[in-house]
Design a protein around this motif. Structure first.
Motif: not given
Lengths: 220, 220
Positions: B138-142, B198-204
């Motif tokens: 995923g895309t890093p996310c702060f 973390s990584v950017t959260p996604t719908p699941y």
């Protein structure tokens, strides 16, 4: 106006405002979920009525947990021989209501009822005036009547299926082994008349290990 | 008034009367069932709202059959690893509404939400500013923020648990084998501040073999 009265009014206003805010938040959840079923009116209606129930009883987390556990038990006890969801639907009156909705009222018609769970396809045919008891325990009982259409025309040859519990509140299929008792079918005779012997029907119990008791929300 | 007009009026009156009779019969079923739960207000409410739903959509026998079959499948697929009744409750918005009812609105508070199904008790602790991704795709996310009480007081030492799906829409526990990714907990620092990578959260997605689709009433 005293300071104390003002405080009380202010407190009341704040409480009213919180109640409004709470209602608005709950309604927003319902509206959002209903909107997710935009193509399906039945689901939207289910969501709205289900949510109205939860708001009505102020459903607690504990009751929700109990409901999930209850449905899980109901699912796990359901197999080829027992259909506990139908029993649950019966207990909640949904089965009877569904029959009522789909067989609209007609003053001239006998009210319809649910198709009971103990029907058997190969019951014996009996003659007019015969006995369907087949040795079932109970007080002998004579039944007679006439089958007519809603316009009053007699219907000779109409098929009448009868099945009933014995004096111990059990249907024949609930006993170990195979027996046929309190069960049979006949055809209405000339003028639509029918008559047969059996035993006096009794109320019968339903299994109480899951669906009947306790429902979620009642004391365990 | 012509004979034809009188016939129409008479027919209309008869139709109105049938509709009234039908409503009365349906209401009588509801009242009788509710009365059978006289000691249990929650069940009475459930019966009334459930019946209102059935009347609202004019539930057909076919839909009722589909609902029973749906609940049966939902029960049979539920086991130690899958809880399809909770998923059904989620999809119908009942889980979220229950949370909302039990955590009343407070303008100063972050809105509560459901306790998701993928929480794991022994997630790793990370330091302030650490990374919970653990190699998740995923895309890093702060992420950063401050934990305060509803009166605005900073809460240093508050525990923050984080778990999320990766770029493929899956939680670590949904993969074969054991891995720990996108999951961890930390304590708020001085002034209540927290921050982590973390990584950017996604719908699941949720499993679509039972509860999600089709619900009874939708096209099969």
């Amino acid at each position: 106006m005293s300071a104390s009265t003002r405080d009380q009014q202010s407190s009341q206003q704040s409480s009213d405002q919180q109640a409004r805010e709470q209602r608005a938040r709950e309604q927003a959840v319902t509206d959002m979920v209903a909107a997710s079923f935009a193509d399906a009116g039945s689901e939207q209606s289910l969501v709205r009525h289900l949510h109205a129930f939860a708001r009505d009883v102020r459903l607690s987390q504990h009751e929700w947990d109990a409901a999930i556990a209850f449905l899980t038990r109901t699912g796990h006890i359901t197999d080829d021989r027992r259909q506990e969801f139908i029993l649950l639907s019966d207990v909640l009156g949904l089965s009877m209501l569904t029959v009522g909705i789909n067989a609209p009222a007609d003053d001239a018609a006998t009210e319809s009822t649910v198709f009971g769970p103990f029907f058997v396809d190969d019951a014996p045919r009996i003659e007019l005036g015969g006995d369907i008891a087949g040795g079932a325990a109970g007080t002998p009982c004579f039944v007679s009547g006439t089958v007519r259409s809603t316009s009053g025309t007699a219907l000779p040859g109409a098929r009448i299926d009868v099945w009933e519990a014995d004096a111990d509140g059990r249907y024949d299929v609930q006993y170990e082994g195979r027996r046929t008792q309190g069960r049979g079918w006949l055809l209405a005779g000339e003028g639509g008349g029918y008559r047969f012997w059996s035993v006096t029907p009794t109320p019968y119990a339903i299994p109480d290990d899951t669906s009947r008791s306790p429902l979620p929300g009642t004391a365990p």
